[in-house]
Design a protein around this motif. Structure first.
Motif, PDB file in Angstrom:
ATOM      1  N   UNK A  50       7.416  -4.870  -6.780  1.00 38.75           N
ATOM      2  CA  UNK A  50       6.093  -5.389  -7.104  1.00 38.75           C
ATOM      3  C   UNK A  50       4.999  -4.545  -6.449  1.00 38.75           C
ATOM      4  N   UNK A  52       2.251  -5.285  -5.173  1.00 34.37           N
ATOM      5  CA  UNK A  52       1.729  -5.801  -3.910  1.00 34.37           C
ATOM      6  C   UNK A  52       2.622  -5.398  -2.748  1.00 34.37           C
ATOM      7  N   UNK A  53       3.928  -5.328  -3.022  1.00 39.08           N
ATOM      8  CA  UNK A  53       4.831  -4.940  -1.939  1.00 39.08           C
ATOM      9  C   UNK A  53       4.677  -3.453  -1.610  1.00 39.08           C
ATOM     10  N   UNK A  55       1.928  -1.823  -1.825  1.00 35.46           N
ATOM     11  CA  UNK A  55       0.712  -1.729  -1.014  1.00 35.46           C
ATOM     12  C   UNK A  55       0.945  -2.269   0.397  1.00 35.46           C
ATOM     13  N   UNK A  56       1.739  -3.342   0.471  1.00 36.07           N
ATOM     14  CA  UNK A  56       2.022  -3.931   1.778  1.00 36.07           C
ATOM     15  C   UNK A  56       2.720  -2.908   2.684  1.00 36.07           C
ATOM     16  N   UNK A  57       3.694  -2.212   2.128  1.00 39.86           N
ATOM     17  CA  UNK A  57       4.424  -1.194   2.886  1.00 39.86           C
ATOM     18  C   UNK A  57       3.500  -0.023   3.203  1.00 39.86           C
ATOM     19  N   UNK A  59       0.366   0.047   3.585  1.00 41.79           N
ATOM     20  CA  UNK A  59      -0.661  -0.223   4.601  1.00 41.79           C
ATOM     21  C   UNK A  59      -0.046  -0.586   5.948  1.00 41.79           C
ATOM     22  N   UNK A  60       1.233  -0.968   5.944  1.00 41.47           N
ATOM     23  CA  UNK A  60       1.880  -1.372   7.193  1.00 41.47           C
ATOM     24  C   UNK A  60       2.120  -0.163   8.093  1.00 41.47           C
TER      25      UNK A  60
ATOM     26  N   UNK B 165       2.473 -11.689  -6.370  1.00 43.79           N
ATOM     27  CA  UNK B 165       1.155 -11.137  -6.674  1.00 43.79           C
ATOM     28  C   UNK B 165       0.308 -10.922  -5.427  1.00 43.79           C
ATOM     29  N   UNK B 166       0.700 -11.520  -4.321  1.00 40.95           N
ATOM     30  CA  UNK B 166      -0.072 -11.325  -3.094  1.00 40.95           C
ATOM     31  C   UNK B 166       0.880 -10.982  -1.956  1.00 40.95           C
ATOM     32  N   UNK B 167       0.375 -10.281  -0.983  1.00 40.62           N
ATOM     33  CA  UNK B 167       1.225  -9.884   0.140  1.00 40.62           C
ATOM     34  C   UNK B 167       0.328  -9.573   1.332  1.00 40.62           C
ATOM     35  N   UNK B 168       0.921  -9.555   2.506  1.00 33.02           N
ATOM     36  CA  UNK B 168       0.166  -9.117   3.670  1.00 33.02           C
ATOM     37  C   UNK B 168      -0.065  -7.616   3.595  1.00 33.02           C
ATOM     38  N   UNK B 169      -1.278  -7.211   3.949  1.00 33.25           N
ATOM     39  CA  UNK B 169      -1.586  -5.795   4.033  1.00 33.25           C
ATOM     40  C   UNK B 169      -1.834  -5.489   5.516  1.00 33.25           C
ATOM     41  N   UNK B 178      -3.638  -9.674   0.998  1.00 36.42           N
ATOM     42  CA  UNK B 178      -4.204  -8.781  -0.006  1.00 36.42           C
ATOM     43  C   UNK B 178      -3.367  -8.758  -1.266  1.00 36.42           C
ATOM     44  N   UNK B 179      -3.883  -8.071  -2.256  1.00 41.36           N
ATOM     45  CA  UNK B 179      -3.155  -8.018  -3.525  1.00 41.36           C
ATOM     46  C   UNK B 179      -2.958  -6.578  -3.984  1.00 41.36           C
TER      47      UNK B 179
END
Lengths: 151, 867
Positions: A50, A52-53, A55-57, A59-60, B165-169, B178-179
């Motif tokens: 996904x 969002x994942x 982006x999560x990775x 930015x992590x 659709x959303x996750x921690x950034x 964030x999304x």
């Protein structure tokens, strides 16, 4: 516009499974000096992760950046020892000399400056890394000499 | 059972419960922030810490510590208080102090926690971060500065909804919800809003409307699909302000944001009579008198069969029951049917052919007095039942299935609760999902196997699957007592497995894998919906899948069943209460003089046959909009002398009517629905009617004008009368499914061969699937000011980007779609989920009307041109 061939060349080295996400992002970061948006979208589709994942990775981890980075990465250590040995002064000196703030890239896209928690060579504090190279006991007067090597 | 003490109180608990659950069940308050009963505990906030003996010397999180025998738990102590206060203070360091303008004020868990712990100041300072507030997205507003990073929203989105659709950034202190992209690209179900303990996620429809304590709350049933979710309607001053499901939190976008249909400006508020081609308002008395008079005239001339009735899946069981009673007892005709004839009825017919009609035997006489909306039949020992209702799966059991085969259904779009049940099933490690669909759907991501077949080729796919099963296990013996297996096997002689695979457009190996999975399954579930049944050979499709269940199904094991999704709330109810030409309530067949079904009725009209009706009484049921081949339906309905439409809006069928009677819709009426898994949902009245009337009252008034003697005061009386005719619903109560679990099932089946062909004639280059949109249910949700319209304001023709390039079409451009039966124009959207050559158009909107293109199926070959 996205350079599809360039991205495909990176993706072709992997299985195209979700577990390839971090290595793929690392390769993109290495080649592009940052993670462009369109490329991230494509990676999400191709690796079935996904967005969002992704982006999560992205930015992590500090090794990834969503904005273009300079040609050379300056990492100045602010771990306990470096801090005691004047790391903060080193940061101020580098920033002054390059005219840039921590976390940003110089106008000429030559240098990006960031601070890190520890570079693992406390005996040589204060330490600074430029790309893959360590510089030990970097006192303020050594800064200009080091930077000149990369100018 | 486990014995333990909490704060010195001796308590018995079930094994496998956590301390927090046990405390909550026993009225002991333990504060928490990241825990939620609808989610698995992650123990990240640590606010629920308690002292546990025997155990480690440090406090343990109550949400993730399981109770053990002899455990001593202390929930309040000075040490715990200090820890909790400290943790909440850390959360509060940079928490936005905008409680007065924050929508969550008054129902905020952080506010309550701060108050309960007596925190009056925060002793820390930290870098103030710039929040990335999202005002841009539809329906959902995000305020990261109010976020407590409990992760509840992310978990419900990922684990329950499956949208991710959303996750921690970022990380650490900089962590922010964030999304990745703006605006938010998600299912817009709003479950994240509901589960947020604070005001970090805000419902834009509800925003600034009211404080939580000002709202009146009524438990009722959501009317926007056949899932039968119960939810709470929250009203103030005669208006619904929001809805909520406080149990599982989960609601879909149409459920959560579709309610404003009740307050829609274009609702009909008074009866209308057509005079000289235009409508004029009339009083109820005048309108009903006119209908009664015209019915009488027509019946005097042509007999009672001249009036045809169409029931409605949006009306309650009580109204539909009364409707068929009106036709059968007052008008004395069986000429009635329901719009499910074109999809759900076909599915039931397929199941019925294989498993037989449902009946229950060995029950005692009905009890004279039972609570309202309960069946008078008690499930007694020795009572047995048989037939299709015993193989119809229950959504609550689906998570126990170990293999689920989804055929031709975009699960979440067709029935959101079915999607949630599949997400729950995925928690079981052994669960395997097989998704078969001509296009990629949401659940492909979670599937062990995706079979992408050619549109319309499902029966060849099934043929291949049977072939593969018989090849893998030639001596297969079904668990269910089944007849006709040998002849059935013969029907697959025509093609080899390879031929089946090629014809269906799938890989031979995939069929073998699917067969293996189904053969190994201990609790296989078979799932399909309206999209599959809406084909002209929908009944054949259902028969094929019923045969498959007969072959590999294990109905004794929970979760194993056939799950059929219905688009509208009471689609199954219509069948149960007998709005059918050939069956009475409780599926009892009519041998003498069955009426015409909807298809036969239209044929009779077309041919001008003697038995063709002359008048139509449509309880909802917008035939022009929903039946395939719109121009034919329009033409045929215009042949009728008199049409009465009972609906909330001026629908396309209502425009053809002579009299329109405005009706109350869901929250304005009391009654019951049967969800598509047979759960009885109880609607409660939350709003006044404002001039409209509930269906049952209108039918009663009309019946009494035509010689009937209906004397009902409230819907519960009608239900009582109805339930006495439904032994098959023995033991039924609101929230329960039928048949009751206490009944012994005596299942048997008959293998019925099915037609193995592709029914998709014509030579045009593209195949159009007339499908559904995630945000809409029927046409109700397409009326302003429904929140669903902010996400999906209109129907777009979805096509593969390659096709679009070939047609020189870009997203948002207008395309002309031409079939042999008509042409329409629609704006284009690009979607790589569709394979090249296949396009999809949802049918909820009046324009573009997909059914102008179709003939007798929801599949049609079309030509597409750039405008």
């Amino acid at each position: 516009m996205m350079d599809e061939a360039r991205l495909s060349a990176i993706l072709s080295r992997y299985d195209g499974e979700p577990y390839d996400l971090i290595p793929v992002l690392q390769d993109i970061q290495d080649q592009y000096n940052y993670l462009p948006k369109d490329e991230l979208h494509e990676v999400a589709v191709r690796l079935k992760v996904p967005l969002t994942q992704v982006y999560s990775v992205a930015t992590f981890y500090k090794m990834f950046s969503l904005i273009p980075k300079g040609k050379h990465q300056l990492k100045i250590c602010l771990g306990t020892t470096c801090h005691l040995k004047g790391g903060q002064r080193l940061v101020a000196s580098v920033c002054n000399r390059l005219g840039v703030e921590v976390g940003y890239t110089t106008k000429d896209r030559q240098f990006s400056v960031e601070t890190v928690g520890c570079l693992g060579t406390c005996a040589q504090a204060p330490v600074m890394m430029v790309d893959d190279k360590y510089y030990a006991r970097v006192t303020v007067d050594k800064v200009s000499k080091i930077l000149k090597l990369y100018a | 059972m486990v014995n333990l003490t909490i704060d010195g109180r001796a308590i018995q608990a079930k094994k496998g419960q956590t301390i927090l659950e046990v405390a909550r069940d026993n009225g002991i308050y333990i504060p928490y922030l990241c825990y939620h009963k609808a989610l698995k505990p992650i123990a990240s906030c640590r606010i629920c810490v308690v002292e546990v003996k025997p155990g480690p010397p440090r406090p343990q999180p109550a949400c993730s510590t399981y109770v053990t025998e002899g455990m001593e738990v202390v929930t309040t102590s000075e040490r715990l208080d200090v820890i909790r206060r400290e943790l909440v203070k850390l959360v509060l360091i940079n928490h936005a102090l905008d409680c007065p303008i924050c929508d969550k004020g008054g129902e905020c868990e952080l506010q309550n926690l701060t108050h309960a712990l007596g925190i009056d100041r925060v002793d820390y300072e930290a870098q103030v971060l710039t929040p990335h507030i999202d005002y841009e997205s539809s329906l959902i507003e995000r305020h990261p500065d109010r976020c407590v990073t409990c992760g509840r929203c992310i978990r419900i989105c990922r684990d329950r909804v499956g949208a991710m659709a959303i996750h921690f950034m970022n990380r650490g202190y900089y962590t922010e919800l964030g999304s990745g992209v703006l605006p938010l690209d998600c299912e817009f179900c709003g479950s994240c809003i509901e589960i947020c303990p604070v005001g970090a996620l805000i419902n834009k429809v509800f925003k600034y409307q009211a404080r939580a304590w000002e709202l009146e709350k009524t438990e009722t049933v959501c009317p926007f699909c056949g899932g039968g979710c119960t939810y709470q309607v929250q009203t103030r001053d005669g208006r619904i302000l929001r809805v909520a499901n406080q149990d599982s939190i989960l609601l879909c976008g149409r459920g959560r944001f579709g309610f404003p249909v009740v307050h829609s400006e274009d609702r009909l508020t008074t009866p209308l009579i057509k005079e000289n081609g235009s409508f004029r308002p009339a009083s109820w008395g005048e309108a009903l008198d006119l209908v009664a008079q015209r019915f009488q005239e027509i019946m005097a001339e042509a007999g009672p069969g001249a009036i045809y009735g169409v029931g409605s899946p949006r009306a309650t069981n009580e109204s539909n029951y009364l409707f068929q009673k009106f036709f059968r007892e007052v008008l004395k005709t069986n000429n009635l049917d329901n719009p499910g004839r074109y999809h759900f009825v076909r599915g039931m017919a397929g199941l019925m052919a294989v498993f037989g009609v449902s009946q229950v035997d060995g029950l005692a006489a009905p009890a004279a007095r039972v609570p309202a909306y309960h069946s008078p039949y008690e499930v007694t020992e020795g009572a047995t039942g048989s037939g299709l209702m015993f193989v119809l799966g229950k959504l609550a059991d689906l998570p126990q299935a170990d293999v689920a085969l989804v055929v031709g259904a975009d699960v979440t779009t067709e029935l959101p609760p079915l999607g949630w049940a599949l997400m729950k099933a995925r928690e079981n490690e052994n669960f395997q999902l097989i998704v078969a669909n001509p296009r990629a759907t949401k659940f492909d991501r979670y599937a062990a196997l995706s079979l992408q077949y050619k549109p319309g080729a499902e029966r060849l796919l099934m043929g291949g699957l049977f072939k593969a099963i018989f090849a893998a296990q030639p001596d297969i013996a079904p668990v269910i007592n089944a007849a006709g297996l040998e002849e059935f096997k013969e029907s697959f002689k025509k093609f080899s497995l390879k031929e089946y695979a090629t014809k269906a457009g799938v890989d031979e190996g995939q069929l073998k894998t699917a067969a293996e999975l189904l053969l190994k399954a201990q609790a296989p579930a078979i799932i399909f919906g309206t999209e599959l049944l809406g084909q002209d050979k929908g009944q054949e499709n259902a028969t094929a899948l019923a045969d498959l269940f007969l072959l590999v199904g294990k109905p004794g094991n929970p979760g194993s069943g056939v799950y059929m999704a219905a688009e509208k709330a009471n689609t199954l109810g219509l069948l149960v209460v007998g709005v059918l030409p050939d069956r009475l309530p409780g599926f009892i067949p009519i041998d003498k003089d069955p009426g015409l079904n909807l298809e036969q009725m239209l044929e009779a009209l077309e041919t001008g046959h003697d038995n063709a009706p002359q008048a139509l009484y449509a309880l909802g049921g917008d035939l022009v909009r929903w039946l395939p081949n719109r121009s034919r339906t329009e033409k045929l309905l215009k042949k009728l002398k008199f049409i009465v439409v009972q609906d909330a809006f001026l629908t396309d069928t209502a425009k053809l009517a002579d009299v329109i009677l405005p009706v109350a819709i869901h929250v304005e009426q009391e009654g019951t629905f049967f969800s598509s898994d047979s759960k009885l949902g109880l609607l409660r009245k939350a709003l006044p009617e404002n001039g409209v009337r509930p269906d049952w009252q209108i039918i009663m008034e009309l019946a009494n004008r035509l010689g009937g003697a209906f004397k009902y005061v409230k819907p519960a009386q009608i239900f009582q009368e109805l339930a006495a005719q439904l032994p098959v619903c023995a033991g039924l109560a609101p929230g329960h499914c039928f048949p009751a679990p206490g009944l012994t099932a005596k299942l048997s089946g008959q293998f019925v061969p099915f037609e193995q062909d592709i029914s998709l004639p014509g030579r045009r280059p593209y195949t159009l699937i007339v499908g559904k949109s995630l945000q809409h249910s029927g046409s109700y949700t397409t009326h302003q000011p429904c929140g669903t319209l902010m996400v999906t304001p209109g129907a777009r023709l979805k096509m593969n980007p390659e096709d679009a390039v070939a047609l020189n079409l870009g997203a948002g451009e207008t395309a002309k779609i031409i079939s042999s039966h008509g042409e329409i124009t629609a704006s284009v959207s690009l979607d790589a989920d569709l394979p090249p050559g296949v396009v999809l158009l949802p049918d909820h909107f009046g324009e573009p009307a997909a059914n102008r293109l179709t003939l007798n199926s929801n599949l049609v070959r079309v030509t597409i041109q750039k405008m």
